[in-house]
Every structure is written in structure tokens, then in C-alpha cells.
Write an enzyme that holds these catalytic residues in place. Structure first.
Site, mmCIF file in Angstrom:
data_model
loop_
_atom_site.group_PDB
_atom_site.id
_atom_site.type_symbol
_atom_site.label_atom_id
_atom_site.label_comp_id
_atom_site.label_asym_id
_atom_site.label_seq_id
_atom_site.Cartn_x
_atom_site.Cartn_y
_atom_site.Cartn_z
ATOM 1 N N GLY A 15 44.428 41.596 32.308
ATOM 2 C CA GLY A 15 44.698 41.054 34.167
ATOM 3 C C GLY A 15 45.004 39.757 33.594
ATOM 4 N N ARG A 76 48.970 45.520 29.435
ATOM 5 C CA ARG A 76 48.034 46.268 29.142
ATOM 6 C C ARG A 76 48.697 46.927 28.056
ATOM 7 N NH1 ARG A 76 43.888 45.041 31.976
ATOM 8 N NH2 ARG A 76 44.544 44.518 34.480
ATOM 9 N N ASP A 132 36.774 38.132 36.093
ATOM 10 C CA ASP A 132 35.712 38.561 36.328
ATOM 11 C C ASP A 132 34.382 38.253 35.822
ATOM 12 O OD1 ASP A 132 37.393 40.912 37.166
ATOM 13 O OD2 ASP A 132 36.739 41.869 35.231
ATOM 14 N N ARG A 159 35.741 35.281 58.397
ATOM 15 C CA ARG A 159 34.468 35.084 59.320
ATOM 16 C C ARG A 159 34.546 34.636 61.251
ATOM 17 N NH1 ARG A 159 29.019 34.069 59.061
ATOM 18 N NH2 ARG A 159 29.124 34.101 56.675
ATOM 19 N N MET A 174 36.549 41.575 43.603
ATOM 20 C CA MET A 174 37.169 42.307 42.246
ATOM 21 C C MET A 174 36.245 42.340 41.430
ATOM 22 S SD MET A 174 41.165 41.660 41.210
ATOM 23 C CE MET A 174 41.969 42.769 41.780
ATOM 24 N N GLU A 227 33.690 45.901 43.725
ATOM 25 C CA GLU A 227 34.629 46.926 43.330
ATOM 26 C C GLU A 227 33.963 47.736 42.772
ATOM 27 O OE1 GLU A 227 38.274 46.375 41.678
ATOM 28 O OE2 GLU A 227 37.676 45.273 40.402
ATOM 29 N N HIS A 260 44.800 41.478 44.235
ATOM 30 C CA HIS A 260 45.160 41.022 43.472
ATOM 31 C C HIS A 260 45.807 39.198 44.434
ATOM 32 C CE1 HIS A 260 45.653 44.350 41.494
ATOM 33 N NE2 HIS A 260 46.043 44.021 40.634
ATOM 34 N N ARG A 263 43.606 37.397 41.724
ATOM 35 C CA ARG A 263 44.406 36.922 40.535
ATOM 36 C C ARG A 263 45.131 35.621 40.955
ATOM 37 N NH1 ARG A 263 44.426 41.808 37.515
ATOM 38 N NH2 ARG A 263 46.382 41.546 37.356
HETATM 39 O O1 F6P Z 1 40.192 42.401 34.898
HETATM 40 C C1 F6P Z 1 40.306 41.632 36.586
HETATM 41 C C2 F6P Z 1 40.743 42.917 37.054
HETATM 42 O O2 F6P Z 1 41.920 41.813 38.182
HETATM 43 C C3 F6P Z 1 39.382 43.284 37.860
HETATM 44 O O3 F6P Z 1 38.662 42.556 38.311
HETATM 45 C C4 F6P Z 1 40.141 44.404 38.026
HETATM 46 O O4 F6P Z 1 39.060 45.742 38.437
HETATM 47 C C5 F6P Z 1 41.204 44.829 37.578
HETATM 48 O O5 F6P Z 1 42.010 43.487 37.140
HETATM 49 C C6 F6P Z 1 42.956 45.095 38.163
HETATM 50 O O6 F6P Z 1 43.697 45.697 37.591
HETATM 51 P P1 F6P Z 1 45.245 46.185 37.932
HETATM 52 O O7 F6P Z 1 45.537 44.468 38.471
HETATM 53 O O8 F6P Z 1 45.662 46.159 36.177
HETATM 54 O O9 F6P Z 1 45.267 47.014 38.747
#
Ligand code: F6P
Length: 330
Positions: A15, A76, A132, A159, A174, A227, A260, A263
Site C-alpha cells: 500500500g 502487490r 498502519d 463532528r 484503516m 477496520e 483510501h 492513504r
Molecule cells: O496497509 C495499508 C492499508 O491501507 C490498510 O490500512 C488497509 O487494510 C489496506 O491497506 C487496504 O488495502 P488495499 O488498498 O489493497 O485495499
């Protein structure tokens, strides 16, 4: 300083996390500083298999320190899990004249790297990058601080609606199997309750706390749910459960899954500085002949820990912060 290292490759995998670009930049600039070549590998382990390489020099990484994501891209890669895939990766590294590899990523990335070490004795150093914050041997992983700021900003906005409409919001964040994002953002955003995977009785605790909140006259509530929470219910099922179980209290419940957005975005200053320290630390470790380690940071100091130890599952969590959360949400 090792004279055998002339070329270090760098890749990002798993990720993406804010700060990955800043870490690549630090690796490339450190290679340039020490007058060795740096090879960028595109799309993580997939790029190793495809030989998708490019020489990077100090100018290749201008204007990337402030960018989210990773310009080397990430993936991945299923084929790297197979022995034939790793053989191809090793052969490609050797024929490109690469002497050592820096991998920037999380647990899955390091697990892959460890296989390359075990099977080919290829020198690898890891830089922890995942929102994470679930890696042993470092106080912080790259991207975690930025993600926390993103989550807190989002919850602050939610809020406003929660209090304007007297609503209860369940907000899923996440973290995979770790509760760090939930616990820290929950405290930072003043959540009433926080559900994390490290605690098994999170559902009972939540129901008790909701009753108490209502009896005390609280009219809106923010519940942060990791999550990976182990209550056995996803966040939508939790909403139904609260509706059914606390029928008398007449809650107006909404669910928000942040997803997302956590991220993305510009890395925080903290993540940029951390990335710079870890990137330089990784190149210097290799030049000093230290391989098969992860570079982390503990109490502000750059440290090294074996990759094997870094990928061990992490069980402990910040109990002191949980205590603070309970006190500050009364
Ligand atoms: O490991 C980072 C992360 O964003 C986790 O918090 C989450 O569970 C996972 O990757 C989501 O992965 P993907 O982007 O493959 O759905």
C-alpha cells in the site's frame, strides 16, 4: 565504508503511504552524496520481475518531497511469492549490476525481502512505510502521521454534522490488524468511544459507554472503529446492533467509512523528516556492510533491527493512551 557496493536499487511495494517519495529522494540523494549509482525499480516486486529499472540521479528526485503516493509506483505482486518469480528477480538484479536493494513498504514487503535474503543471500535493507504503524522496531512508520492528520481533519468535519443534528456517528478507519490509527485519531478528535482490534471486549464496552453517555445528557457522539476491530460486526452491523439494543434511547445513527483518503495527500513535515532520516540511514547501513535489517526510529534515534524481527506480529498497544482516552471521554 564498503568498496564492493557500487549500485543500490530502490523500490516501493504494498500500500502506498505519504512519505514514500521523500524516502526515495533521500535514498537517491544519499547515493549521489556517496558517489554510487542508484537504480529505481518501478511497480515494486513486479518491476524486479519485469526488469523495469531506471537510473536515478540527484536531479531525478527534485520536487517529489512534497508529493503523496510514490512516483516509482507500487503493486502487490503475486508472482514474487513463487520461487520462479524470485529467481527471475535475482537474475534481473544481477544483470543490472545491482549490489544491494532498499525496499520501502510494510510487513508484506519485508516478508518478500526476507525470501530474497534466505534464498539468494542478496543484501536488502527495509524502510518501514505504511499508514498502519504496525511494524516492530520503530516508533513510527512513514505515512502514519499524515494519515492521522487526515483522519482527525475528517472527524472534525463530521463532528459539525453530528452536533448540529444530535447524531451518533460510527467512523471506520484503516489500520488492518492494528488499532494505532483508531486510538490516536480517536483521542485527537475527542471521540466518545474507540474500538480497536487489540481489545476483545470492545462491543460490551461500547454499549455500556453509549448508555452512560445518554444518561449524562450527551446528545451526539463520535465512535471511531478500527477496520480490524474484533467485535465480529462490521461498522454497518454495529449501527444495526445499537439501533436494536438501545431502542429506548432513540439514536439517529450514521456510518462513515473514511477509506483510501487516509492513504493520500501531501506528507506531513514529520513524515518528510522521518523519510529523510530513514533513507539516508538505509544507504549508510549498506555502505557500512550492514544488511538484512530494517531502519527504524526510536526516541528520535535512527536504529536498525533485523528484518526477521521487524516482521514478527506485533501484539502490544499503547495501554497508557487507552487509559487517557477513557478518562478524557467521560
Ligand atoms: O496497509 C495499508 C492499508 O491501507 C490498510 O490500512 C488497509 O487494510 C489496506 O491497506 C487496504 O488495502 P488495499 O488498498 O489493497 O485495499
Amino acid at each position: 565504508m564498503s568498496k564492493n557496493i557500487r549500485n543500490i536499487a530502490v523500490l516501493t511495494s504494498g500500500g502506498d503511504a505519504p512519505g514514500m517519495n521523500a524516502a526515495i529522494r533521500a535514498v537517491v540523494r544519499a547515493c549521489s552524496f556517496y558517489k554510487i549509482d542508484c537504480t529505481g525499480v518501478y511497480r515494486g516486486y513486479q518491476g524486479l520481475l519485469d526488469g523495469d529499472f531506471e537510473n536515478l540521479d540527484a536531479r531525478s528526485v527534485r520536487n517529489v518531497i512534497n508529493k503523496g503516493g510514490t512516483f516509482l509506483k507500487s503493486s502487490r505482486c503475486e508472482d514474487f511469492r513463487k520461487p520462479e518469480g524470485r529467481k527471475l528477480a535475482y537474475d534481473n538484479l544481477k544483470s543490472a549490476g545491482v549490489d544491494a536493494l532498499i525496499v520501502i513498504g510494510g510487513n508484506g514487503t519485508f516478508t518478500g525481502a526476507q525470501l530474497l535474503i534466505d534464498e539468494y543471500n542478496f543484501p536488502v535493507v527495509g524502510i518501514p512505510a505504511t499508514i498502519d504503524n504496525d511494524i516492530n522496531g520503530t516508533d513510527y512508520t512513514l505515512g502514519y502521521d499524515t494519515a492521522l492528520n487526515t483522519v482527525v481533519e475528517a472527524i472534525d468535519k463530521i463532528r459539525d454534522t453530528a452536533s448540529s443534528h444530535n447524531r451518533l456517528f460510527l467512523i471506520e478507519v484503516m489500520g488492518r490488524d492494528a488499532g494505532d490509527i483508531a486510538l490516536n485519531s480517536g483521542v485527537g478528535a475527542g471521540a466518545e468511544e474507540i474500538m480497536i482490534p487489540e481489545e476483545s471486549d470492545s462491543l460490551n464496552k461500547l454499549m455500556k459507554s453509549l448508555k452512560i453517555s445518554r444518561e449524562k445528557g450527551k446528545t451526539s457522539s463520535i465512535i471511531v472503529v478500527a477496520e480490524g476491530d474484533k467485535s465480529g460486526k462490521n461498522v454497518f452491523e454495529l449501527a444495526d446492533h445499537i439501533n436494536d439494543d438501545l431502542d429506548d434511547y432513540d439514536y439517529d445513527i450514521r456510518v462513515s467509512v473514511l477509506g483510501h483518503i487516509q492513504r493520500g495527500g501531501k506528507p506531513s513535515c514529520f513524515d518528510r523528516v522521518l523519510a529523510s532520516k530513514l533513507g539516508v540511514g538505509a544507504v549508510e547501513a549498506i555502505l557500512n556492510g550492514t544488511y538484512n535489517v530494517m531502519i527504524g526510529v526510536e526516541r528520535k534515534k535512527v536504529v536498525q533491527i533485523s528484518l526477521k524481527d521487524a516482521i514478527e506480529p506485533r501484539h502490544e498497544f499503547d495501554q497508557e493512551l487507552r487509559r487517557v482516552a477513557d478518562i478524557t471521554s467521560v
